[in-house]
Scaffold this active site. Structure first.
Site, mmCIF file in Angstrom:
data_model
loop_
_atom_site.group_PDB
_atom_site.id
_atom_site.type_symbol
_atom_site.label_atom_id
_atom_site.label_comp_id
_atom_site.label_asym_id
_atom_site.label_seq_id
_atom_site.Cartn_x
_atom_site.Cartn_y
_atom_site.Cartn_z
ATOM 1 N N ASN A 219 0.847 -1.187 0.000
ATOM 2 C CA ASN A 219 0.000 0.000 0.000
ATOM 3 C C ASN A 219 0.884 1.239 0.000
ATOM 4 O OD1 ASN A 219 0.853 0.427 2.691
ATOM 5 N ND2 ASN A 219 -0.902 -0.689 3.519
ATOM 6 N N SER A 221 1.709 3.502 2.285
ATOM 7 C CA SER A 221 2.674 3.671 3.380
ATOM 8 C C SER A 221 3.800 2.645 3.288
ATOM 9 C CB SER A 221 1.957 3.571 4.728
ATOM 10 O OG SER A 221 1.346 2.304 4.885
ATOM 11 N N GLU A 222 3.478 1.426 2.865
ATOM 12 C CA GLU A 222 4.514 0.407 2.705
ATOM 13 C C GLU A 222 5.467 0.750 1.574
ATOM 14 O OE1 GLU A 222 1.620 -3.208 4.341
ATOM 15 O OE2 GLU A 222 1.877 -2.856 2.191
ATOM 16 N N ASP A 299 -6.876 -7.329 1.807
ATOM 17 C CA ASP A 299 -6.845 -8.796 1.796
ATOM 18 C C ASP A 299 -7.647 -9.338 0.613
ATOM 19 O OD1 ASP A 299 -5.479 -8.657 4.235
ATOM 20 O OD2 ASP A 299 -7.347 -8.733 5.380
#
Length: 530
Positions: A219, A221-222, A299
């Protein structure tokens, strides 16, 4: 680009026919939702008092990925460490009730199964309480690695009941949420007995770099953490991600990376491509959800992409399929699951697509409150052809809600002459409403759509072909309320006038057949007869 009906049906049908085996390895969670009414504030502290009406327990984390993959038609094996506790037993029961094979779950005595409790008052999460599993021991990690190898091969693990052998895995999905899955133990196992596809969804993807995943799903932030810098805000994040393609793929070791950007959809970075600008890459648009609703959509996205890859779907089509599945669950409260039937219904049904102006204004306002980007275009759309559908598909990719305003029959006659339209406004609206890329259709009676534009204030106004914004009377109105005017490409030799002329010539015996294109020099903008 979002998935169209035919693409979704193709993947769903392939999954139903092949029943691929998907192994999910990772950090499982039990998500509990305690729901009630919050009608007053406690006297003991400035906190709402929630009168409980129901408690729901559902698989979360890697377990949510597993049940979503199963709901889409795959045969799913769950590999994870759980505690030999009540939470673990409930989680196992929920997985088995969803049809997930739990023979490779490793229950460890004395260990806590991770549980996340959300207290919901009205439509808002009041508080979340996390009871997290501690770091696993070396012995427990070795058991997880052994179970992973057995699940991939389709052999029994330890004292697991059931047949000793089964089909090998088509795809392995690793879900690492910093709750105990050890890459140093799992990577060698998958490297030695690698299935056709390996997908990794991890908070820190660099730990899985040597696995060389086929797809990773960070995502925003990752991705920022991987790059060691901020991605920026809003739509600018996509540009930043595209510019960092080589770096993202190098840090993760992946063949492909799809970066999810919340309401800005996703950006697919492909090692095999020559992508250098935002216009070159494959993108999807997301259906925004409130923070109270958004739980587990990542997910679902990961599960759907993995299932699609398991049946040989090209990565771009798999990503669009995954976005469509995620769009289904963000409309639901709590941790939800997307079934194959729900996915097909979501992309197939035009629903209440043809609306009057009051209904349109209400729908647009609701979409705007949800943060959706409104795209508006207009035209006659008499005898819809490939030029039209290309134009509308391009328009839909510019935002989240595509509104098509249709000239009524009298205004078409004023614009095109007494012999037009060929089809009535009702028929033309019905055809447009059946297109998957069109969200709302309305009919207007004025010579220009300016009164309607002033009412709904679209974020993007789209026209095609040889126009420029300065040639359009609508431009000033759109820009006055902060919108933008976008010109899309045109498709040569596709216009309603040319189609009508060929039909008439053929009927009169003077034409050269229905397959003949428009005469030279008559390449018409796709929206010229729109």
């Amino acid at each position: 680009m979002s998935a169209d009906v035919r693409s979704v049906r193709r993947v769903v049908d392939a999954v139903a026919a092949q029943e691929p085996v998907v192994v999910v390895v990772g950090d499982v969670i039990l998500d509990r939702w305690t729901v009630g009414a919050a009608e007053r504030v406690s006297r003991e502290a400035p906190a709402p008092v929630v009168r409980v009406t129901e408690t729901i327990a559902v698989p979360g984390g890697a377990a949510n990925t597993a049940v979503n993959a199963r709901a889409l038609g795959a045969r799913v094996r769950m590999v994870a460490l759980i505690g030999d506790d009540e939470t673990g037993r409930v989680l196992r029961d929920r997985l088995e009730a969803a049809g997930v094979d739990t023979r490779w779950l490793v229950a460890v005595p004395g260990v806590t199964t991770t549980c996340k409790d959300r207290i919901v008052g009205g439509d808002r999460v009041v508080v979340r309480v996390d009871d997290l599993a501690g770091p696993p021991s070396a012995a427990d990690t070795a058991l997880l690695a052994e179970a992973t190898a057995a699940a991939v091969r389709g052999t029994a693990s330890g004292d697991a009941p059931g047949p000793a052998t089964d089909a090998r895995a088509d795809t392995v999905v690793v879900c690492d949420y910093d709750l105990g899955v050890d890459a140093t133990a799992i990577v060698p196992v998958l490297g030695q007995d690698r299935p056709t596809n390996v997908v990794v969804d991890a908070h820190d993807l660099s730990r899985w770099r040597t696995l060389r995943p086929d797809l990773v799903t960070p995502n925003a932030s990752e991705a920022a953490a991987l790059l060691g810098r901020d991605l920026g805000q809003g739509a600018d994040r996509a540009t930043t991600v595209v510019a960092a393609r080589d770096e993202v793929l190098a840090v993760t070791g992946a063949r492909n990376a799809v970066v999810t950007l919340d309401r800005n959809g996703t950006v697919l970075l492909e090692a095999a491509g020559a992508d250098s600008t935002l216009s070159d890459v494959h993108r999807t648009r997301a259906t925004p959800a409130s923070e109270q609703q958004a739980s587990g959509a990542g997910d679902t996205f990961c599960a759907a992409a993995s299932v699609a890859l398991a049946v040989g779907t090209p990565v771009r089509e798999a990503v669009s399929f995954a976005q469509a599945a995620a769009d289904v669950v963000v409309r639901e409260a709590g941790t939800s699951v997307c079934t194959a039937d729900a996915l097909v219904a979501s992309v197939s049904a035009p629903a209440e697509t043809v609306v009057d102006h009051d209904e349109l204004a209400a729908a647009v306002e609701e979409a705007r409150r949800a943060g959706r980007r409104i795209v508006f275009t207009n035209g006659c759309f008499d005898v819809v052809h490939r030029g039209h559908t290309t134009y509308l598909r391009q328009a839909s990719e510019l935002g989240d809600l595509l509104v098509v305003a249709l000239n009524d029959d009298d205004s078409v006659r004023r614009l095109k002459g007494p012999e037009r339209p060929i089809n009535t406004a009702e028929d033309r609206a019905g055809v447009l409403a059946a297109l998957a890329c069109v969200d709302l259709v309305t009919v207007f009676a004025t010579d220009t759509p300016i009164p309607l534009i002033e009412r709904i204030r679209p974020d993007v106004y789209v026209k095609g072909g040889d126009y420029s914004p300065e040639m359009l009377s609508e431009t000033e109105v759109v820009r006055a309320h902060g919108g933008e005017v976008v010109m899309v490409d045109y498709v040569a030799e596709h216009s309603t006038s040319a189609v009508v002329r060929r039909i008439r010539e053929t009927a009169a015996g003077t034409g050269t057949g229905a397959g003949t294109g428009a005469p030279t020099g008559e390449a018409t903008a796709v929206s010229g007869d729109a």
